[in-house]
Design an enzyme around this catalytic site. Structure first.
Site, PDB file in Angstrom:
ATOM      1  N   GLY A 123       0.454  -1.561  -0.298  1.00 30.98           N
ATOM      2  CA  GLY A 123      -0.347  -0.346  -0.384  1.00 30.98           C
ATOM      3  C   GLY A 123       0.923   0.833   0.081  1.00 30.98           C
ATOM      4  O   GLY A 123       0.575   2.702   0.608  1.00 30.98           O
ATOM      5  N   ALA A 124       1.918   1.290  -0.908  1.00 31.99           N
ATOM      6  CA  ALA A 124       2.818   2.273  -0.909  1.00 31.99           C
ATOM      7  C   ALA A 124       3.517   3.248   0.497  1.00 31.99           C
ATOM      8  O   ALA A 124       3.772   4.152   0.817  1.00 31.99           O
ATOM      9  CB  ALA A 124       2.094   3.768  -1.760  1.00 31.99           C
ATOM     10  N   SER A 210       4.555  -5.564  -2.947  1.00 32.29           N
ATOM     11  CA  SER A 210       4.358  -4.134  -3.317  1.00 32.29           C
ATOM     12  C   SER A 210       4.986  -3.811  -1.900  1.00 32.29           C
ATOM     13  O   SER A 210       6.455  -4.041  -1.924  1.00 32.29           O
ATOM     14  CB  SER A 210       3.015  -3.413  -3.103  1.00 32.29           C
ATOM     15  OG  SER A 210       3.076  -2.378  -4.121  1.00 32.29           O
ATOM     16  N   ALA A 211       4.419  -2.103  -1.236  1.00 30.64           N
ATOM     17  CA  ALA A 211       5.286  -2.002  -0.260  1.00 30.64           C
ATOM     18  C   ALA A 211       5.791  -3.652   0.936  1.00 30.64           C
ATOM     19  O   ALA A 211       6.532  -3.499   1.220  1.00 30.64           O
ATOM     20  CB  ALA A 211       5.208  -0.659   0.586  1.00 30.64           C
ATOM     21  N   ASP A 338       2.817  -5.048 -13.801  1.00 26.20           N
ATOM     22  CA  ASP A 338       3.084  -4.510 -12.521  1.00 26.20           C
ATOM     23  C   ASP A 338       2.432  -3.400 -12.991  1.00 26.20           C
ATOM     24  O   ASP A 338       2.636  -2.086 -11.986  1.00 26.20           O
ATOM     25  CB  ASP A 338       4.516  -5.117 -11.944  1.00 26.20           C
ATOM     26  CG  ASP A 338       4.251  -5.481 -10.321  1.00 26.20           C
ATOM     27  OD1 ASP A 338       2.873  -6.124  -9.717  1.00 26.20           O
ATOM     28  OD2 ASP A 338       5.377  -6.521 -10.283  1.00 26.20           O
ATOM     29  N   HIS A 453      -0.310  -4.947 -10.874  1.00 20.73           N
ATOM     30  CA  HIS A 453      -0.129  -4.935 -10.256  1.00 20.73           C
ATOM     31  C   HIS A 453      -1.220  -5.666  -8.883  1.00 20.73           C
ATOM     32  O   HIS A 453      -1.914  -5.233  -9.108  1.00 20.73           O
ATOM     33  CB  HIS A 453       0.329  -3.390  -9.550  1.00 20.73           C
ATOM     34  CG  HIS A 453       0.881  -3.939  -8.504  1.00 20.73           C
ATOM     35  ND1 HIS A 453       2.606  -4.159  -8.556  1.00 20.73           N
ATOM     36  CD2 HIS A 453       0.852  -2.889  -8.045  1.00 20.73           C
ATOM     37  CE1 HIS A 453       3.471  -3.478  -7.178  1.00 20.73           C
ATOM     38  NE2 HIS A 453       2.130  -2.894  -6.571  1.00 20.73           N
TER      39      HIS A 453
END
Length: 559
Positions: A123-124, A210-211, A338, A453
Site C-alpha cells: 500500500g505504498a 509491493s510495499a 506490474d 500489480h
C-alpha cells in the site's frame, strides 16, 4: 434429498469433531479464537486481533504489550493503523493498531510443528491493513484458504504507515522506520509465541507484496533479523525499488510540518512542534496530492514517505547489506505488467481505444524517470525500448512499451538485482525467481494487458476456492499451483518439494545460472525459462548506471 441431508449432517458433525486448540496461553495472557469448518474432519482456527505490542507512542519504537486478565476473545479484526483513505479525502483507523491475526489448520488431531508464514501487506507505505480490501464480505488477506490448502499457519500483521510510520528527519532526532520496527516486533512475537498455536518457531517464512515485499526485503537486510526467521518471499517489490527509500527525508518532513502549521525555521523547534501536532492532521498532511497525479511527472515522484537509511535498522544502503540476507532462503518475482497501473496515470493514452501514444510521450516518461542522469539517459533508454518498433509501429506495441518501461524500472530490474545479490552472497541458502503473467481479470483494459500489480494476491490467498462463483476452473488451477509452490517453499526451502504437488519443477537461481518460472494457469516444462528480460536488465544495471549524473554533465560543459 434424504442423501443430501445425511451428507450435510455428516459434514457438520465431522467439522464439529475436528480438533481445535481452544484457549491458548501467550506471553500477554490467554486467547480464544473461532473454529471454522473447511472440509471433512478439517477446520481452520482463526485468532483475530491479538496485540503484539502496546499502543505505540508517536514516532517511537513499539513497546511490549502489558498483557490482559481473563481470556481475550480473538474473533474480530482490530482497527488498521491511522491512515488516509484510498481516495485521500479523509482518514480512518486508530493509533491503537498493533495487532495480528493467526490462521491455524487442523485435521483429526490438533496441529503441531507447522511451518509459519507471516504476511506483510502493501500500500505504498501509505495505507493498508492486515485485513485489507473486503470482497463480498471477506478480506483479501483472509488466511483460511492458504492455511487449509497449504498446511501452514498463516499470520497477517498490522504496522504503522504514512506520516506516523515513516516520517523522518534523516538523523537521530526523528530516525523514522517506525513501520519497519512494528513489523520486526510482530515477527519477534510470532517467534516467541507460535509454538502454543501449533507452529514451529524455527520455520518462519515472511512474505509480502509491493510495499509489503519491500518491507520483507528490508527485514532480510537488517542486522536485527539474524536468526529471527528462515525464509522470505517478495512479490512485486524489493528494498532496491526506486520507490522504497526516501530520497530527501528532511525536505518531506518540512513540507508536512508546514501543512500542520509548524512554520518554525529552526529545525529543532519545528520537530518539537510536530511532536505536539494532532495525529489525524499529521496523517492527512502525508497524503498524495491527487491534483498532481496526471501529467505532472511520474507517480514515482509523489511517493515520498518510505523507509530511510537510519544507521540502525538499516545501517547502510540496501545494496550493501545483502551479506545479512545470506542466511535466508529467498523466492522473488514480479507480475508481467506490474507497472501498467502507474503507466496509465503517467501516460493516460495507453488505455485509450481512440487516442494514440506518441514517441514524444514515451520520451517524456523516460525524462521523468531518468532525470538524475539528464538528456543523455533519455536518448539512450529510448533507443533501447524502441529497437523493436520498426518504421511504422503498431499502436498497441507503442502503448505496451510504456507499461514495460515502468514495470522494468519500478519492479522487474530491482528484483533481478536483488536476486543476483542474494545468490552472490548466499552460502547454502537457496534463491528462486519467477514471472507471474496470468491475463488480467480487470475489465476495460486493452487486450495486451497481462498481470496487473497485485493481481497475484487473489490466487495466493485462494479466492477462486472461497468465492467460486466469480472465478473459472482455470483460476482455481492457478490458485492451487501458487499455494503449492509458496507453501512447499515455506516447509522445505524448495518450492518443488513438499506435501503439495506442483505442475513443473522449479530450478534454483544461482550466481552463474538464472532460470525463472513463468506462473499462470497452463504450466508445462516450457514454463521454465532463462535470463528474464536480460537485454533490459543489462541496460539499466550496466549502461544506464554508468552514465554520469545530470549535474556532473552540466559541470563538465561549463568548464
Amino acid at each position: 434429498m434424504k442423501m443430501i441431508h445425511l451428507v450435510l449432517v455428516g459434514f457438520c458433525l465431522s467439522s464439529a469433531a475436528a480438533a481445535k486448540l481452544g484457549v491458548v496461553r501467550t506471553e500477554g495472557g490467554l486467547v480464544e479464537g473461532l473454529s471454522v469448518g473447511t472440509g471433512l474432519f478439517r477446520t481452520v482456527e482463526e485468532f483475530k486481533g491479538i496485540p503484539f505490542a502496546d499502543v505505540p507512542r508517536k514516532w517511537e519504537k513499539p513497546e511490549p504489550h502489558p498483557g490482559w486478565d481473563g481470556v481475550l476473545t480473538a474473533t474480530e479484526y482490530r482497527d488498521r493503523c491511522l491512515q488516509v483513505t484510498l481516495l485521500q479525502t479523509k482518514t480512518l483507523g486508530s493509533e491503537d493498531c498493533l495487532y495480528l491475526n493467526i490462521f491455524v489448520p487442523h485435521g483429526k488431531s490438533v496441529s503441531s510443528g507447522l511451518p509459519v508464514m507471516v504476511y506483510l501487506f502493501g500500500g505504498a507505505f501509505l495505507l493498508g491493513a492486515s485485513n485489507d480490501v473486503e470482497v463480498l464480505g471477506e478480506s483479501l488477506y483472509d488466511g483460511k484458504e492458504l492455511a487449509d490448502t497449504g498446511g501452514v499457519i498463516v499470520v497477517t500483521v498490522n504496522y504503522r504507515v504514512g506520516t506516523l510510520g515513516f516520517l523522518s528527519s534523516g538523523d537521530e532526532r526523528l530516525p523514522g522506520n517506525y513501520g519497519l520496527w512494528d513489523q520486526h516486533a510482530a515477527i519477534s512475537w510470532v517467534r516467541r509465541n507460535i509454538r502454543a498455536f501449533g507452529g514451529h518457531p524455527d520455520n518462519i517464512t515472511i512474505f509480502g507484496q509491493s510495499a509489503g515485499a519491500a518491507s520483507v526485503s528490508f527485514q532480510m537486510l537488517s542486522p536485527y533479523s539474524r536468526g529471527l526467521f528462515r525464509r522470505a518471499i517478495t512479490q512485486c517489490g524489493v528494498a532496491l525499488s526506486p520507490w522504497a527509500l526516501q530520497k530527501n527525508p528532511m525536505a518531506t518532513l518540512t513540507k508536512i510540518a508546514r501543512k500542520v502549521s509548524c512554520y518554525q525555521t529552526e529545525e529543532d523547534a519545528m520537530l518539537a512542534c510536530l511532536k505536539t501536532a494532532d495525529p489525524v492532521k499529521l496523517t492527512m498532511a502525508g497524503k498524495i496530492n491527487t491534483l498532481n497525479l496526471f501529467g505532472k511527472g511520474p507517480v514515482l515522484d509523489l511517493l515520498e514517505l518510505a523507509p530511510v537509511i537510519d544507521g540502525d535498522f538499516l545501517p547502510d544502503h540496501p545494496s550493501k547489506l545483502f551479506h545479512h540476507a545470506a542466511q535466508f532462503d529467498y523466492l522473488a518475482g514480479v507480475n508481467s505488467m506490474d507497472g501498467h497501473i502507474f503507466a496509465g496515470i503517467d501516460v493516460p493514452s495507453i488505455n485509450s481505444m481512440k487516442e494514440a501514444t506518441t514517441a514524444e510521450q514515451v520520451r517524456g516518461l523516460l525524462a521523468g524517470l531518468t532525470k538524475e542522469k539528464g538528456d543523455a539517459a533519455v536518448s539512450s533508454a529510448f533507443n533501447v525500448y524502441t529497437v523493436h518498433w520498426g518504421l511504422a509501429p503498431d499502436p498497441d506495441i507503442v502503448k505496451k512499451t510504456v507499461a514495460d518501461i515502468e514495470t522494468d524500472f519500478l519492479f522487474l530490474v530491482p528484483t533481478q538485482i536483488a536476486l543476483q545479490l542474494h545468490a552472490n552472497n548466499t552460502s547454502g541458502a537457496r534463491t528462486y525467481s519467477y514471472l507471474f503473467n496470468m491475463k488480467t481479470r480487470i475489465p476495460g483494459f486493452p487486450r495486451w494487458v497481462e498481470a496487473e500489480h497485485a493481481e497475484d494476491l487473489q490466487y495466493l490467498f485462494g479466492k477462486p476456492f472461497s468465492m467460486p462463483l466469480v472465478y473459472f476452473p482455470r483460476h482455481r488451477d492457478l490458485s492451487g499451483y501458487m499455494i503449492a509452490y509458496w507453501t512447499n517453499f515455506a516447509k522445505t526451502g524448495d518450492p518443488s518439494r513438499g506435501d503439495n504437488r506442483v505442475p513443473v519443477s522449479w530450478p534454483p537461481f544461482s550466481k552463474y545460472h538464472q532460470p525463472y518460472l513463468i506462473i499462470n494457469n497452463s504450466m508445462t516444462k516450457s514454463s521454465v525459462s532463462y535470463d528474464l528480460r536480460s537485454f533490459y536488465v543489462n541496460y539499466w544495471t550496466q549502461t544506464y548506471s554508468q552514465l554520469p549524473a545530470a549535474g556532473r554533465i552540466e559541470e563538465k560543459e561549463s568548464l
